[in-house]
Design a protein around this motif. Structure first.
Motif, PDB file in Angstrom:
ATOM      1  N   ARG A  41       0.844  -1.010  -0.027  1.00 57.08           N
ATOM      2  CA  ARG A  41      -0.097   0.106  -0.108  1.00 57.08           C
ATOM      3  C   ARG A  41       0.925   1.220  -0.001  1.00 57.08           C
ATOM      4  O   ARG A  41       0.402   2.371  -0.739  1.00 57.08           O
ATOM      5  CB  ARG A  41      -0.800   0.054   1.235  1.00 57.08           C
ATOM      6  CG  ARG A  41      -1.823   1.147   1.463  1.00 57.08           C
ATOM      7  CD  ARG A  41      -2.774   0.969   2.531  1.00 57.08           C
ATOM      8  NE  ARG A  41      -3.718  -0.237   2.341  1.00 57.08           N
ATOM      9  CZ  ARG A  41      -4.485  -0.805   3.169  1.00 57.08           C
ATOM     10  NH1 ARG A  41      -4.800   0.203   4.135  1.00 57.08           N
ATOM     11  NH2 ARG A  41      -5.060  -1.688   3.060  1.00 57.08           N
ATOM     12  N   ARG A  42       2.010   1.360   0.967  1.00 53.21           N
ATOM     13  CA  ARG A  42       2.819   2.357   0.779  1.00 53.21           C
ATOM     14  C   ARG A  42       3.260   2.720  -0.519  1.00 53.21           C
ATOM     15  O   ARG A  42       3.565   3.891  -0.975  1.00 53.21           O
ATOM     16  CB  ARG A  42       4.083   2.300   1.692  1.00 53.21           C
ATOM     17  CG  ARG A  42       4.823   3.643   2.137  1.00 53.21           C
ATOM     18  CD  ARG A  42       5.669   3.156   3.351  1.00 53.21           C
ATOM     19  NE  ARG A  42       5.167   2.889   4.323  1.00 53.21           N
ATOM     20  CZ  ARG A  42       5.721   2.846   5.512  1.00 53.21           C
ATOM     21  NH1 ARG A  42       7.134   2.743   5.520  1.00 53.21           N
ATOM     22  NH2 ARG A  42       5.140   2.644   6.882  1.00 53.21           N
ATOM     23  N   GLY A  95       0.971   4.311  -3.085  1.00 54.18           N
ATOM     24  CA  GLY A  95       0.270   5.494  -2.768  1.00 54.18           C
ATOM     25  C   GLY A  95       1.486   6.440  -3.370  1.00 54.18           C
ATOM     26  O   GLY A  95       1.230   7.835  -3.309  1.00 54.18           O
ATOM     27  N   GLY A 147      -2.661   8.951  -9.752  1.00 56.18           N
ATOM     28  CA  GLY A 147      -4.068   8.634  -9.184  1.00 56.18           C
ATOM     29  C   GLY A 147      -4.643   9.970  -9.216  1.00 56.18           C
ATOM     30  O   GLY A 147      -5.980  10.089  -8.796  1.00 56.18           O
TER      31      GLY A 147
END
Length: 369
Positions: free
Chosen positions: A36-37, A40, A45
């Motif tokens: 997830r890190r 991100g 996005g």
């Protein structure tokens, strides 16, 4: 170092937009499985889909292995191949996934000379198995481990972009008490096109190999053991034998050398227990027939992925009969009326034991050699 040229990245972007688009749900599906890190940090996005897709792909194209040994662009293309399953217009994405898969695993090319391709296999017999079959399979899986190999160059640990040791992934299994069998190319820890590891680097990589047993589900801690020494290896048969402190863990039983049958009604099923792409342990027990065999090699339809290299090939008694080493793409081959893109290839366990007896006699008493 970039995985693909800018022209190839542009082609991936164009096909992706044509097949899926790149709205937030599609983007989330394509990033599935990445830390997830890390996900991100991707720059795509908060922009329009076309721009965001190109930004993400350009970034992913420059990222080497993460600390867990995975390569994010390969994961992205794997997800794209899965999303496009059954769609002819997604074929270029599958081809790019195959290309990066072959490049980063360093698996040697598989020669298909000497095998007769099956144009059709349709089996009409009772496929039911005893209730104890599944329990025995779970028991056999306890001897199978995810492998992480630290890459060395000129006797120095190589680092990834985070400054941590670069890890290569594979699968290994206990062929005898305290003896771990895997592929030579897994321990070699090199990508396609690179020179093989020197003997010194190979030895260091072997001793750096960590076997993670009982990694059976996401979040499972597993139990790890580090290799003690390299006992034997062979590039032609693509095997490496490591000594490891596996405690009282039981090894796999061994089956007899396999021969292919010409009868479509009597084709053998071959099962594989594996850690595909470093994921938790999985069974491949469907669409898994033996298609051909020589004195040294097996050929089968059983599903595998990168990271499956080094897995045991097992009969329906869960006896090890081979060492999975890779896959080769085929055309014009059908299974149960459907086109087959790949045929997998493994080394006969009997051929490995013969090689050990000829070249390493006295060094492997656990196998009676």
């Amino acid at each position: 170092m970039e995985h693909f040229s800018q022209e190839e990245i542009q082609k991936i972007a164009e096909v992706t937009m044509e097949v899926f688009g790149y709205d937030p749900p599609v983007r989330a599906a394509l990033l599935q499985g990445m830390p997830r890190r890390f996900a991100g940090l991707l720059p795509g996005g908060m922009t329009a889909p076309t721009i965001g897709l190109k930004l993400d792909l350009d970034y992913l194209n420059t990222v080497p292995r993460l600390d867990d040994g995975n390569i994010p662009l390969k994961s992205w293309l794997r997800n794209a191949s899965w999303l496009g399953a059954g769609r002819a217009d997604a074929e270029p994405l599958r081809r790019f996934h195959e290309a990066i898969d072959e490049k980063v695993t360093g698996s040697p090319p598989i020669k298909t000379v000497g095998f007769t391709e099956l144009q059709e296999v349709v089996v009409h017999h009772d496929d039911m198995l005893p209730y104890a079959y599944m329990k025995a399979g779970v028991s056999a899986g306890e001897a199978v481990a995810k492998l992480l190999v630290t890459r060395y160059l000129n006797d120095e640990v190589q680092k990834n972009s985070s400054g941590n040791p670069s890890k290569f992934l594979g699968t290994g299994w206990l062929v005898a008490p305290g003896l771990m069998l895997t592929n030579n190319h897994v321990v070699n820890a090199r990508e396609k096109g690179e020179p093989p590891a020197s003997d010194s680097d190979f030895e260091l990589q072997a001793k750096s190999t960590v076997a993670l047993f009982d990694y059976d589900a996401d979040g499972a801690a597993g139990s790890s053991a580090t290799a003690i020494e390299l006992i034997a290896r062979d590039r032609r048969l693509d095997y490496a034998l490591l000594r490891i402190d596996s405690g009282a863990r039981k090894p796999l039983s061994h089956g007899q050398r396999l021969a292919a049958t010409s009868s479509q009604e009597d084709r053998l099923a071959l099962n594989i227990i594996q850690h595909p792409d470093g994921d938790p342990k999985k069974f491949a027990i469907r669409n898994n027939l033996l298609t051909a065999a020589t004195d040294t090699e097996l050929r089968y339809f059983t599903d595998t992925m990168a990271g499956s290299s080094g897995s045991p090939v097992l009969n329906d008694l869960w006896e090890a009969v081979g060492l999975h080493r890779g896959a080769t793409r085929v055309t014009g081959v059908k299974f149960n009326g459907r086109d087959v893109a790949y045929v997998n290839v493994g080394t006969q366990l009997s051929a490995i034991k013969t090689d050990l007896a000829q070249r390493y006699r006295g060094k492997v008493p656990e196998l009676g050699i």
